[in-house]
Design an enzyme around this catalytic site. Sequence first.
Site, PDB file in Angstrom:
ATOM      1  CB  SER A 193      -0.959  -0.033   1.194  1.00  0.00           C
ATOM      2  OG  SER A 193      -1.896   1.008   1.127  1.00  0.00           O
ATOM      3  CG  ASP A 347      -6.653  -1.893  -4.070  1.00  0.00           C
ATOM      4  OD1 ASP A 347      -7.107  -0.896  -3.470  1.00  0.00           O
ATOM      5  OD2 ASP A 347      -5.443  -2.185  -4.088  1.00  0.00           O
ATOM      6  CG  HIS A 377      -6.076  -1.365  -0.166  1.00  0.00           C
ATOM      7  ND1 HIS A 377      -5.137  -1.054  -1.127  1.00  0.00           N
ATOM      8  CD2 HIS A 377      -5.610  -0.866   0.992  1.00  0.00           C
ATOM      9  CE1 HIS A 377      -4.149  -0.382  -0.557  1.00  0.00           C
ATOM     10  NE2 HIS A 377      -4.413  -0.256   0.734  1.00  0.00           N
TER      11      HIS A 377
END
Length: 407
Positions: A193, A347, A377
């Site tokens: 991320s 995501d 995510h």
Amino acid sequence: MAFLWLVPLLALPTFLLGVFLWVVFEHFRTTDVPSTLQHPAKLRFLHCVFLYVTTLGIIFEKLGICSMAKFVCFLHDRMGRKKDLKLVVTNLRFGTIPVRLFQPKAASSSPRRGIIFYHGGGGIFGSLDCYHNLCSFLAQETDSVLLLVGYRKLPDHLAPAMSQDCLSASIHFLRGLETYGVDPCRVVVCGESIGGGIGAFITQALVGRSDLPSIRAQVLIYPVVQLINLQLPSFQQNKYIPFLTRTFMVTNMCRYLSIDLSWRDAILSGAFIPPDVWKKYRKWLSSDNIPERFKGRGHQPRFPGPFNEAAYLEAKCILDVENSPLVTDDETIAQLPEAFLVSCENDILRDDTLLYKKRLEDQGVCVTWYHVEDGFHGSFILFDKKPFSFPCSQKIVNAVVSYIKGI
């Protein structure tokens, strides 16, 4: 007198129940969980828990008890660490930066592979304890020496604290590889991320450093590699899907970059981008670069919106390479090491990965791409959280381990 004691005893559970019911209502009002995801009910439950904890954290923050981020991290860190029977785990400080070193106990006839790991969490969550089990697993399964970097975050620290801490810790580690028994020809940068975005930036920043060992590969798991075009197909399709919604992402981005939230709409529409800048970056950031099969859901709005100079003056830091490493120059991109990129279909950052994949390949960088159709995510960190893990969590971990073991 006894009656007076009953009032707070009854008020507290009533308050907690009220907050939970409000959170459940908000979840169903604002969240989209596609039916194609495996175990949708489990994801809904986990997201309600996440909203519940963050909402309580916000209340505590407003009461001056503690920040929301610290409250959430405190609870997450209490979930327990697994014993590292095959590892030596050492907490260190590189200057003021806390790091955690994972080293296999078994003797090795030659220096081991090294992994530098930057955790995710949107610049507000995540910690050494939070990512301990994941990094322990990666170190054991790949027989590598792994360095987990604990960088400064919101709400106490703003840009460029995260990237500066991670860069400083990485340089410190690279200069002492012999001390840690690491092969200087096999150092891998790995991030998830926002940590993936930091990994991309650091890999670029270390290009051409003759005083340091070269990075062998970059492993970027649904990374944040640009903050400029927030109208890509995945931003439209997945803006309400846990655990990274568009509102949450833009709010944290503005807080970290010290941008007033009143400019949110201008940032989302791209009105802060000067025409000459978009002309330069369009070939890298346009939705035209996204394969057609990813454009089936959601509409494509006009982008960028009419230029707003005031918005540009407020938000121009978004255009910096440190915050959007995808827009660095071709010469730097061409010198980057091979990459392993992970994207998840559900995501909001899916298209960031697709754009960076194309960017690297256009400059001749070898890319291995792993796309998870049932992924979302935050699934990576859930791989060992039984019974709250998902099949996609294990898929990603297995793919990352397999790739790293091949280096």
